[in-house]
Design a protein around this motif. Structure first.
Motif, PDB file in Angstrom:
ATOM      1  N   THR A  25       0.837  -1.205   0.000  1.00 53.11           N
ATOM      2  CA  THR A  25       0.000   0.000   0.000  1.00 53.11           C
ATOM      3  C   THR A  25       0.869   1.251   0.000  1.00 53.11           C
ATOM      4  O   THR A  25       2.022   1.235   0.436  1.00 53.11           O
ATOM      5  CB  THR A  25      -0.926   0.028   1.227  1.00 53.11           C
ATOM      6  OG1 THR A  25      -0.128   0.022   2.419  1.00 53.11           O
ATOM      7  CG2 THR A  25      -1.872  -1.162   1.234  1.00 53.11           C
ATOM      8  N   ASN A  74       1.672  -5.181   3.923  1.00 54.59           N
ATOM      9  CA  ASN A  74       0.664  -5.701   4.844  1.00 54.59           C
ATOM     10  C   ASN A  74       0.578  -7.205   4.643  1.00 54.59           C
ATOM     11  O   ASN A  74       0.188  -7.670   3.565  1.00 54.59           O
ATOM     12  CB  ASN A  74      -0.707  -5.084   4.545  1.00 54.59           C
ATOM     13  CG  ASN A  74      -0.771  -3.610   4.863  1.00 54.59           C
ATOM     14  OD1 ASN A  74      -1.193  -3.230   5.933  1.00 54.59           O
ATOM     15  ND2 ASN A  74      -0.335  -2.773   3.919  1.00 54.59           N
ATOM     16  N   HIS A 100      -8.507   1.173   7.373  1.00 52.05           N
ATOM     17  CA  HIS A 100      -7.062   1.224   7.574  1.00 52.05           C
ATOM     18  C   HIS A 100      -6.699   2.420   8.449  1.00 52.05           C
ATOM     19  O   HIS A 100      -7.526   3.288   8.710  1.00 52.05           O
ATOM     20  CB  HIS A 100      -6.342   1.327   6.223  1.00 52.05           C
ATOM     21  CG  HIS A 100      -6.621   2.603   5.489  1.00 52.05           C
ATOM     22  ND1 HIS A 100      -7.769   2.809   4.760  1.00 52.05           N
ATOM     23  CD2 HIS A 100      -5.912   3.751   5.390  1.00 52.05           C
ATOM     24  CE1 HIS A 100      -7.745   4.023   4.230  1.00 52.05           C
ATOM     25  NE2 HIS A 100      -6.626   4.623   4.605  1.00 52.05           N
ATOM     26  N   ARG A 101      -5.466   2.411   8.888  1.00 50.63           N
ATOM     27  CA  ARG A 101      -4.865   3.571   9.552  1.00 50.63           C
ATOM     28  C   ARG A 101      -3.548   3.826   8.845  1.00 50.63           C
ATOM     29  O   ARG A 101      -3.137   3.028   8.002  1.00 50.63           O
ATOM     30  CB  ARG A 101      -4.675   3.319  11.041  1.00 50.63           C
ATOM     31  CG  ARG A 101      -3.698   2.216  11.373  1.00 50.63           C
ATOM     32  CD  ARG A 101      -3.643   1.964  12.891  1.00 50.63           C
ATOM     33  NE  ARG A 101      -2.816   0.849  13.245  1.00 50.63           N
ATOM     34  CZ  ARG A 101      -1.517   0.908  13.523  1.00 50.63           C
ATOM     35  NH1 ARG A 101      -0.883   2.059  13.440  1.00 50.63           N
ATOM     36  NH2 ARG A 101      -0.845  -0.167  13.864  1.00 50.63           N
ATOM     37  N   SER A 103       0.581   4.360   8.537  1.00 47.31           N
ATOM     38  CA  SER A 103       1.874   4.000   9.115  1.00 47.31           C
ATOM     39  C   SER A 103       2.626   5.279   9.489  1.00 47.31           C
ATOM     40  O   SER A 103       2.211   6.380   9.102  1.00 47.31           O
ATOM     41  CB  SER A 103       2.686   3.202   8.092  1.00 47.31           C
ATOM     42  OG  SER A 103       3.127   4.056   7.037  1.00 47.31           O
ATOM     43  N   PRO A 108      -1.035   3.233   4.071  1.00 48.29           N
ATOM     44  CA  PRO A 108      -2.105   2.505   4.755  1.00 48.29           C
ATOM     45  C   PRO A 108      -1.646   1.187   5.392  1.00 48.29           C
ATOM     46  O   PRO A 108      -0.967   0.382   4.753  1.00 48.29           O
ATOM     47  CB  PRO A 108      -3.120   2.233   3.649  1.00 48.29           C
ATOM     48  CG  PRO A 108      -2.867   3.300   2.628  1.00 48.29           C
ATOM     49  CD  PRO A 108      -1.375   3.495   2.656  1.00 48.29           C
ATOM     50  N   ILE A 109      -2.045   0.997   6.656  1.00 54.07           N
ATOM     51  CA  ILE A 109      -1.938  -0.280   7.352  1.00 54.07           C
ATOM     52  C   ILE A 109      -3.359  -0.832   7.380  1.00 54.07           C
ATOM     53  O   ILE A 109      -4.259  -0.218   7.962  1.00 54.07           O
ATOM     54  CB  ILE A 109      -1.412  -0.116   8.787  1.00 54.07           C
ATOM     55  CG1 ILE A 109       0.001   0.466   8.783  1.00 54.07           C
ATOM     56  CG2 ILE A 109      -1.456  -1.457   9.523  1.00 54.07           C
ATOM     57  CD1 ILE A 109       0.517   0.836  10.178  1.00 54.07           C
ATOM     58  N   LEU A 110      -3.568  -1.961   6.748  1.00 57.89           N
ATOM     59  CA  LEU A 110      -4.908  -2.529   6.610  1.00 57.89           C
ATOM     60  C   LEU A 110      -5.387  -3.163   7.910  1.00 57.89           C
ATOM     61  O   LEU A 110      -4.664  -3.935   8.534  1.00 57.89           O
ATOM     62  CB  LEU A 110      -4.910  -3.583   5.503  1.00 57.89           C
ATOM     63  CG  LEU A 110      -4.435  -3.102   4.129  1.00 57.89           C
ATOM     64  CD1 LEU A 110      -4.375  -4.263   3.159  1.00 57.89           C
ATOM     65  CD2 LEU A 110      -5.333  -1.992   3.604  1.00 57.89           C
ATOM     66  N   ASP A 111      -6.612  -2.832   8.300  1.00 61.76           N
ATOM     67  CA  ASP A 111      -7.205  -3.469   9.470  1.00 61.76           C
ATOM     68  C   ASP A 111      -7.239  -4.977   9.247  1.00 61.76           C
ATOM     69  O   ASP A 111      -7.624  -5.438   8.164  1.00 61.76           O
ATOM     70  CB  ASP A 111      -8.637  -2.970   9.706  1.00 61.76           C
ATOM     71  CG  ASP A 111      -8.691  -1.554  10.249  1.00 61.76           C
ATOM     72  OD1 ASP A 111      -7.629  -0.906  10.381  1.00 61.76           O
ATOM     73  OD2 ASP A 111      -9.816  -1.095  10.527  1.00 61.76           O
ATOM     74  N   TRP A 116       2.746  -5.424   9.601  1.00 67.59           N
ATOM     75  CA  TRP A 116       2.993  -4.378   8.617  1.00 67.59           C
ATOM     76  C   TRP A 116       4.463  -3.981   8.680  1.00 67.59           C
ATOM     77  O   TRP A 116       5.100  -4.083   9.724  1.00 67.59           O
ATOM     78  CB  TRP A 116       2.085  -3.167   8.814  1.00 67.59           C
ATOM     79  CG  TRP A 116       2.160  -2.546  10.178  1.00 67.59           C
ATOM     80  CD1 TRP A 116       1.386  -2.858  11.263  1.00 67.59           C
ATOM     81  CD2 TRP A 116       3.056  -1.515  10.616  1.00 67.59           C
ATOM     82  NE1 TRP A 116       1.749  -2.089  12.348  1.00 67.59           N
ATOM     83  CE2 TRP A 116       2.774  -1.257  11.970  1.00 67.59           C
ATOM     84  CE3 TRP A 116       4.069  -0.792   9.997  1.00 67.59           C
ATOM     85  CZ2 TRP A 116       3.463  -0.300  12.719  1.00 67.59           C
ATOM     86  CZ3 TRP A 116       4.760   0.159  10.741  1.00 67.59           C
ATOM     87  CH2 TRP A 116       4.453   0.408  12.079  1.00 67.59           C
ATOM     88  N   HIS A 143       0.430  -6.615  13.867  1.00 65.06           N
ATOM     89  CA  HIS A 143      -0.806  -5.837  13.953  1.00 65.06           C
ATOM     90  C   HIS A 143      -1.931  -6.662  14.569  1.00 65.06           C
ATOM     91  O   HIS A 143      -2.779  -6.131  15.267  1.00 65.06           O
ATOM     92  CB  HIS A 143      -1.176  -5.356  12.549  1.00 65.06           C
ATOM     93  CG  HIS A 143      -2.329  -4.418  12.458  1.00 65.06           C
ATOM     94  ND1 HIS A 143      -2.399  -3.264  13.175  1.00 65.06           N
ATOM     95  CD2 HIS A 143      -3.448  -4.472  11.716  1.00 65.06           C
ATOM     96  CE1 HIS A 143      -3.530  -2.638  12.874  1.00 65.06           C
ATOM     97  NE2 HIS A 143      -4.185  -3.356  11.987  1.00 65.06           N
TER      98      HIS A 143
END
Length: 163
Positions: A25, A74, A100-101, A103, A108-111, A116, A143
């Motif tokens: 991402t 991710n 996501h949130r 990094s 994006p860090i995927l829920d 990650w 994560h």
């Protein structure tokens, strides 16, 4: 003994080796997230910490990620096949509604991803019909506990527990 003479045979034989599935991402300059799915992710070096993946030269997502100058790997969980398929699509809005949130470097860090790895783009090398994209690791974390999504012989799967 089989002699590989074409891409289909090569793919079929190498498909016997299972791979993990990762979403790469990045956040574009217009703040729009982008992603691509890879089954070719590996560690490269401990000192300095480097990782790599191998985007296809025909990928429409790779140029967007490369232009960002960095990315987040991710590691997808075995319950994220639907997300994997969505992010692998050619749909320009494929990231819409993906929770996501960000990094530390803004990718994006995927829920629900297992882990990650936040990277800057260190180097890109040509390799046949693919590139070797090497990332310098700046931050990483677990994560979410679980087991990884696998790809094997053309299908998605999961790690089976040893009995």
């Amino acid at each position: 003994m089989s002699i590989v003479t074409d891409g289909a045979s090569f793919r079929k034989i190498l498909g016997h080796y299972p791979t993990g599935v990762c979403a790469i991402t990045a956040t574009q300059q217009d703040q729009k997230p982008t992603a691509m799915i890879v089954g070719s992710f590996t560690s490269v070096s401990l000192d300095p910490p480097l990782v790599a993946f191998f985007p296809d030269k025909a990928s429409t997502s790779w140029p967007k990620i490369e232009a960002c100058g960095g990315f987040c790997v991710n590691v997808l969980a075995d319950d994220q096949e639907a997300l994997c398929r969505a992010l692998a699509s050619k749909d320009p809005e494929k990231f819409d509604g993906v929770p996501h949130r960000l990094s530390p470097r803004g990718a994006p860090i995927l829920d629900g991803a297992l882990a990650w790895i936040d990277c800057s783009l260190h180097a890109v090398h040509e390799a046949g019909d693919h590139y070797i994209a090497i990332g310098k690791v700046h931050a990483l974390d677990i994560h979410h506990p679980g087991t990884p999504l696998l790809f094997h012989k053309g299908s998605y799967g999961k790690v089976a527990p040893l009995l």
